[in-house]
Design a protein around this motif. Structure first.
Motif, mmCIF file in Angstrom:
data_model
loop_
_atom_site.group_PDB
_atom_site.id
_atom_site.type_symbol
_atom_site.label_atom_id
_atom_site.label_comp_id
_atom_site.label_asym_id
_atom_site.label_seq_id
_atom_site.Cartn_x
_atom_site.Cartn_y
_atom_site.Cartn_z
ATOM 1 N N UNK A 102 73.002 -1.855 62.526
ATOM 2 C CA UNK A 102 73.143 -0.508 63.082
ATOM 3 C C UNK A 102 71.810 -0.082 63.708
ATOM 4 N N UNK A 103 71.870 0.346 64.960
ATOM 5 C CA UNK A 103 70.680 0.698 65.735
ATOM 6 C C UNK A 103 69.834 1.785 65.062
ATOM 7 N N UNK A 104 70.461 2.753 64.430
ATOM 8 C CA UNK A 104 69.667 3.837 63.821
ATOM 9 C C UNK A 104 68.744 3.316 62.722
ATOM 10 N N UNK A 105 69.129 2.209 62.065
ATOM 11 C CA UNK A 105 68.257 1.633 61.043
ATOM 12 C C UNK A 105 67.026 0.979 61.681
ATOM 13 N N UNK A 106 67.240 0.281 62.779
ATOM 14 C CA UNK A 106 66.101 -0.307 63.505
ATOM 15 C C UNK A 106 65.171 0.792 63.987
ATOM 16 N N UNK A 107 65.763 1.850 64.543
ATOM 17 C CA UNK A 107 64.959 2.974 65.028
ATOM 18 C C UNK A 107 64.230 3.681 63.886
ATOM 19 N N UNK A 108 64.849 3.750 62.715
ATOM 20 C CA UNK A 108 64.181 4.331 61.545
ATOM 21 C C UNK A 108 62.952 3.527 61.160
ATOM 22 N N UNK A 109 63.069 2.195 61.208
ATOM 23 C CA UNK A 109 61.923 1.331 60.904
ATOM 24 C C UNK A 109 60.818 1.519 61.941
ATOM 25 N N UNK A 110 61.210 1.548 63.210
ATOM 26 C CA UNK A 110 60.225 1.748 64.287
ATOM 27 C C UNK A 110 59.519 3.089 64.109
ATOM 28 N N UNK A 111 60.293 4.133 63.815
ATOM 29 C CA UNK A 111 59.728 5.470 63.642
ATOM 30 C C UNK A 111 58.709 5.496 62.495
#
Length: 166
Positions: A102-111
């Motif tokens: 899920x993209x939001x998990x990748x974005x959470x890690x990046x954030x």
């Protein structure tokens, strides 16, 4: 007659006493915040252990604990626990991303990793955060295959201790 009396002089001892009490009152919130950040970090670690004990771990539980770690950095930004908490949050988001794609998990890690690098440039974890951010896929379409559900947490995220407890 009583109205025209001169005011009594305050003794130096009284002035020192007032200064010491005022200083103690101002110091108490700083010490309390450090203790509270430590307790919040310990609670998040306990929640993390519980979430990872499930086989397979729930992506929702991983996200919930990652947000608990992020909240430590939000509530206690000058604490020595904040950079650790952001690194832990990123690891949990990365794990959720590996499970679900899920993209939001990748974005959470990046954030979380970018936040750590920007707000804590002197943290001992900055180089690690930059390397982990660079290693993340650029989108969910290039996500690595899901890791086996029984894979233990990586040693890099499982045994973090705060750099300082300020």
């Amino acid at each position: 007659m009583g109205l025209n009396r001169p005011l009594p002089r305050r003794s130096p001892l009284r002035r020192v006493s007032v200064a010491v009490i005022a200083g103690a009152i101002l110091l108490v919130p700083v010490v309390a915040r450090a203790q509270t950040a430590a307790l919040a970090y310990e609670r998040a670690q306990t929640q993390e252990r519980e979430a990872l004990a499930a086989s397979p771990p729930s992506a929702d539980d991983l996200r919930r604990v990652a947000r608990a770690y992020e909240n430590i950095a939000l509530r206690y930004p000058v604490s020595g626990y904040s950079d650790n908490a952001l690194l832990q949050a990123a690891g949990l988001f990365e794990r959720a991303f590996a499970l679900t794609g899920v993209e939001r998990d990748r974005l959470g890690a990046v954030r979380a990793l970018a936040w750590l690098r920007k707000e804590y440039p002197h943290s001992p974890f900055v180089k690690q955060a930059a390397a982990r951010e660079a290693a993340l896929p650029t989108s969910a379409s290039t996500a690595p295959p899901a890791a086996p559900a029984s894979a233990p947490p990586s040693a890099a995220t499982a045994t973090k201790t705060p750099a300082s407890a300020a």
